[in-house]
Design a protein around this motif. Structure first.
Motif: not given
Length: 332
Positions: A304-314
């Motif tokens: 979940v943390a990775v998904v949130i981080a990727v979404a924030a980066l995008v």
């Protein structure tokens, strides 16, 4: 002539009386009893009146007898030592010819063939030595004590189960271990624990599961077990008159034997006495299951943390791109 006739009639009367006793139907029974129980060996005399001698014997005891009742009291002169204070008549008044024997707290060496004899008349000898046939023969077989196996993990509290077959009038409970010799694990007498000859390693670590001993429950609780507690534990009870000695020294078969094996934490062992997994194995299994659940939860949180981080980066990249486009439009 009349004197001879009277003597002959008297002789015939005695012989007829004795033959009547000897010719009674022979009772032959088999009894199976658990070690520690009280058993009754039934015997009924055909002549209900004027029974002056009752003798219970066992062939393998030779000249010594199990019980001899004469002159309205017990004669212990030639009684076998193992039966002293352990036998009694079910009815000392012998109503309806009942001369049944009560044998208390039986043990494996009580197994054997018991014979019941009665004598009607007058005996002047100290020893009865009745030559008549037995009126009752009983084959008694005493089953060895119950044996259980128990495995526990070091540090646990364990219960060694034991239940007395006769729950009334239990005055002494003793838990012992053969390798401790004269010292015991627990001795309960006079309604309290007696710590005088208790082995030092068990002080303040053992207790009865129920000091009221309801339904004969004399199970032992052993706290915070270690590998040194591994051994064979024996449970005995005493249900007769009070013991005046400080040490019980119960010379009876144990009613329960528990083989306890203590393993280090996390190791698995065998089955408990009830056929389920032993406590240490359950605990180890619980730890493994808890570890698996923790790993799954950790991986889920990480994903979940990775998904949130990727979404924030995008979102950040899109924002920068829009900013750049707006700057270029303003310049133009």
């Amino acid at each position: 002539m009349s004197a001879v006739t009277a003597s002959l009639c008297s002789t015939l009367l005695f012989v007829g009386l004795f033959v009547f006793v000897s010719a009674a139907p022979l009772s032959d029974k088999k009894i199976i009893a658990q070690s520690g129980e009280d058993v009754t060996l039934t015997c009924r005399a055909p002549n209900k009146n004027n029974i002056i001698v009752v003798e219970w014997s066992r062939a393998d005891l030779g000249e010594e007898y199990v019980l001899l009742y004469r002159d309205e009291h017990f004669d212990t002169t030639n009684q076998h030592p193992s039966f002293k204070s352990r036998v009694d008549l079910q009815d000392r008044h012998m109503k309806d010819g009942d001369v049944s024997l009560i044998l208390k707290n039986v043990r494996t060496d009580d197994s054997g063939t018991y014979e019941c004899r009665v004598f009607v008349g007058e005996i002047r000898r100290k020893r009865a030595n009745l030559s008549g046939d037995s009126i009752s023969i009983i084959h008694l077989h005493v089953v060895p004590p119950d044996q259980k196996n128990l495995t526990a993990a070091s540090g646990q509290n364990v219960t060694l189960t034991c239940r007395a077959p006769n729950s009334n009038n239990i005055i002494v409970v003793e838990w012992s271990r053969a390798d401790l010799e004269t010292e015991y694990v627990l001795l309960y007498r006079n309604e309290q624990l007696d710590p005088e000859n208790q082995h030092a390693s068990f002080k303040n670590r053992v207790d009865l599961q129920d000091r009221q001993m309801k339904a004969g429950d004399v199970s032992l609780i052993l706290k915070d077990v270690t590998s040194n507690d591994t051994g064979t534990y024996e449970c005995r009870v005493f249900q007769r008159e009070r013991i005046r000695r400080k040490r019980a020294h119960l010379k009876t078969d144990p009613i329960t034997v528990v083989n306890l094996h203590v393993v280090p934490p996390g190791q698995t062992g065998g089955d408990t006495q009830d056929g389920g997994k032993e406590a240490g194995e359950k605990e180890a299994g619980g730890k493994e299951e808890g570890g698996s659940v923790g790993l799954i939860v950790g991986l889920t949180v990480f994903a979940v943390a990775v998904v949130i981080a990727v979404a924030a980066l995008v979102r950040f990249v899109i924002y920068k791109k829009r900013k750049k486009q707006q700057s270029q439009g303003s310049y133009i």
